[in-house]
Design an enzyme around this catalytic site. Structure first.
Site, PDB file in Angstrom:
ATOM      1  N   SER A  86       0.826  -1.212   0.000  1.00  0.00           N
ATOM      2  CA  SER A  86       0.000   0.000   0.000  1.00  0.00           C
ATOM      3  C   SER A  86       0.863   1.266   0.000  1.00  0.00           C
ATOM      4  O   SER A  86       0.467   2.285  -0.575  1.00  0.00           O
ATOM      5  CB  SER A  86      -0.977   0.007   1.184  1.00  0.00           C
ATOM      6  OG  SER A  86      -0.308   0.239   2.395  1.00  0.00           O
ATOM      7  N   MET A 107      10.575  -6.863   4.208  1.00  0.00           N
ATOM      8  CA  MET A 107      10.763  -7.567   5.482  1.00  0.00           C
ATOM      9  C   MET A 107      12.075  -8.343   5.532  1.00  0.00           C
ATOM     10  O   MET A 107      12.143  -9.431   6.085  1.00  0.00           O
ATOM     11  CB  MET A 107       9.577  -8.519   5.723  1.00  0.00           C
ATOM     12  CG  MET A 107       8.231  -7.823   5.765  1.00  0.00           C
ATOM     13  SD  MET A 107       8.149  -6.521   7.016  1.00  0.00           S
ATOM     14  CE  MET A 107       8.029  -7.530   8.485  1.00  0.00           C
ATOM     15  N   ASN A 124      13.225   4.121   4.670  1.00  0.00           N
ATOM     16  CA  ASN A 124      12.286   3.118   5.177  1.00  0.00           C
ATOM     17  C   ASN A 124      11.123   3.816   5.862  1.00  0.00           C
ATOM     18  O   ASN A 124      11.249   4.943   6.335  1.00  0.00           O
ATOM     19  CB  ASN A 124      12.997   2.199   6.187  1.00  0.00           C
ATOM     20  CG  ASN A 124      12.094   1.087   6.682  1.00  0.00           C
ATOM     21  OD1 ASN A 124      11.359   0.465   5.901  1.00  0.00           O
ATOM     22  ND2 ASN A 124      12.115   0.827   7.982  1.00  0.00           N
ATOM     23  N   HIS A 158       8.320   3.146   9.001  1.00  0.00           N
ATOM     24  CA  HIS A 158       8.102   2.283  10.161  1.00  0.00           C
ATOM     25  C   HIS A 158       6.854   2.767  10.902  1.00  0.00           C
ATOM     26  O   HIS A 158       6.693   3.977  11.111  1.00  0.00           O
ATOM     27  CB  HIS A 158       9.330   2.330  11.074  1.00  0.00           C
ATOM     28  CG  HIS A 158       9.209   1.408  12.236  1.00  0.00           C
ATOM     29  ND1 HIS A 158       9.385   0.045  12.128  1.00  0.00           N
ATOM     30  CD2 HIS A 158       8.885   1.642  13.534  1.00  0.00           C
ATOM     31  CE1 HIS A 158       9.200  -0.509  13.313  1.00  0.00           C
ATOM     32  NE2 HIS A 158       8.886   0.435  14.178  1.00  0.00           N
ATOM     33  N   ASP A 178      20.272   2.962   8.211  1.00  0.00           N
ATOM     34  CA  ASP A 178      21.690   2.750   8.499  1.00  0.00           C
ATOM     35  C   ASP A 178      21.880   1.288   8.890  1.00  0.00           C
ATOM     36  O   ASP A 178      20.983   0.470   8.678  1.00  0.00           O
ATOM     37  CB  ASP A 178      22.209   3.756   9.538  1.00  0.00           C
ATOM     38  CG  ASP A 178      21.616   3.540  10.921  1.00  0.00           C
ATOM     39  OD1 ASP A 178      20.938   2.513  11.131  1.00  0.00           O
ATOM     40  OD2 ASP A 178      21.829   4.392  11.792  1.00  0.00           O
TER      41      ASP A 178
HETATM   42  C1  GRF Z   1       3.775  -0.736   6.881  1.00  0.00           C
HETATM   43  O1  GRF Z   1       3.074  -0.721   8.090  1.00  0.00           O
HETATM   44  C2  GRF Z   1       5.169  -0.203   7.061  1.00  0.00           C
HETATM   45  O2  GRF Z   1       5.259   0.809   8.014  1.00  0.00           O
HETATM   46  C3  GRF Z   1       5.929  -1.413   7.516  1.00  0.00           C
HETATM   47  O3  GRF Z   1       5.388  -2.475   6.775  1.00  0.00           O
HETATM   48  C4  GRF Z   1       4.049  -2.158   6.403  1.00  0.00           C
HETATM   49  C5  GRF Z   1       3.965  -2.263   4.909  1.00  0.00           C
HETATM   50  O4  GRF Z   1       2.663  -2.083   4.436  1.00  0.00           O
HETATM   51  N1  GRF Z   1       7.351  -1.237   7.314  1.00  0.00           N
HETATM   52  P1  GRF Z   1       2.405  -1.995   2.866  1.00  0.00           P
HETATM   53  O5  GRF Z   1       2.963  -3.275   2.257  1.00  0.00           O
HETATM   54  O6  GRF Z   1       3.093  -0.775   2.351  1.00  0.00           O
HETATM   55  O7  GRF Z   1       0.923  -1.926   2.728  1.00  0.00           O
END
Ligand code: GRF
Length: 199
Positions: free
Chosen positions: A12, A89, A106, A108, A140
């Site tokens: 997303s 991931m 990134n 988070h 980093d």
């Molecule tokens: C999001 O909550 C992001 O913050 C985390 O992983 C999730 C990814 O969601 N790192 P999407 O695949 O972008 O919908």
């Protein structure tokens, strides 16, 4: 600004970047999309939208280094200015990060440095914080730790469950990621120690 997007799941945040570019709200071009999971919904979207999309399944490589070497090979073909991790991931090795100083970004789902790692939203619920949010930061060599580009706060509601909280944070992630990429595209920013200074 040429962007590479790395993802592992639904995508997303990738879709938000795609839509912002299509709407003329972000002056950038996505040059390649890479997923370490062949079945990622985000990869399917990338293909439908006509991007150069690659599944580089980490399970098919004998080591993290071997997998990253293939990712680097694909990236090198496209010469991105920035690599946007959008739900990617996989931990990146220090060598990978060192190859792209201040060029890997990134997102988070917490206000870092609170609640790094997986399940950040659930960690926040368990801790009982009253404000949560999301962070866009440079990557980093440490987990969820690089200089912060943009944060957005999301108030916690007592009637929230984990899903409603995550959904409200996700909506802010999509705004924050575009804001951060707009800053990077605009130039005029610099990193001073841990601080990203704009203008
Ligand atoms: C999001 O909550 C992001 O913050 C985390 O992983 C999730 C990814 O969601 N790192 P999407 O695949 O972008 O919908």
């Amino acid at each position: 600004m040429k962007l590479a997007v790395l993802l592992s799941g639904r995508g997303s945040n990738f879709a938000a970047i795609h839509e912002a570019i299509a709407a003329g709200a972000l002056d950038a071009r996505i040059v390649v999309v890479i997923s370490n999971r062949p079945g990622a919904a985000g990869l399917e979207r990338a293909r439908q939208w006509g991007y150069d999309a690659h599944a580089i399944d980490h399970r098919a490589y004998p080591s993290r280094a071997a997998h990253e070497e293939e990712v680097q090979r694909i990236l090198a073909e496209h010469e991105p200015d920035f690599i946007a991790l959008a739900g990617y991931m996989r931990l990146l090795s220090p060598a990978f990060v060192a190859a792209w100083p201040h060029r890997i970004v990134n997102i988070h789902p917490s206000l870092l440095p609170a609640f790094p790692g997986t399940d950040a939203q659930a960690q926040a619920v368990a801790y009982g914080v009253k404000v949560s949010g999301c962070t866009v930061h440079f990557v980093d060599e440490n987990l969820d730790a690089g200089p912060i580009i943009v944060q957005r706060a999301v108030p916690v509601r007592d009637d929230d469950d984990a899903d409603s909280r995550a959904a409200r944070i996700l909506a802010q992630e999509h705004v924050a990621y575009i804001d951060a990429l707009r800053i990077l595209a605009g130039g005029g920013w610099r990193v001073e120690g841990r601080r990203v200074v704009v203008g």
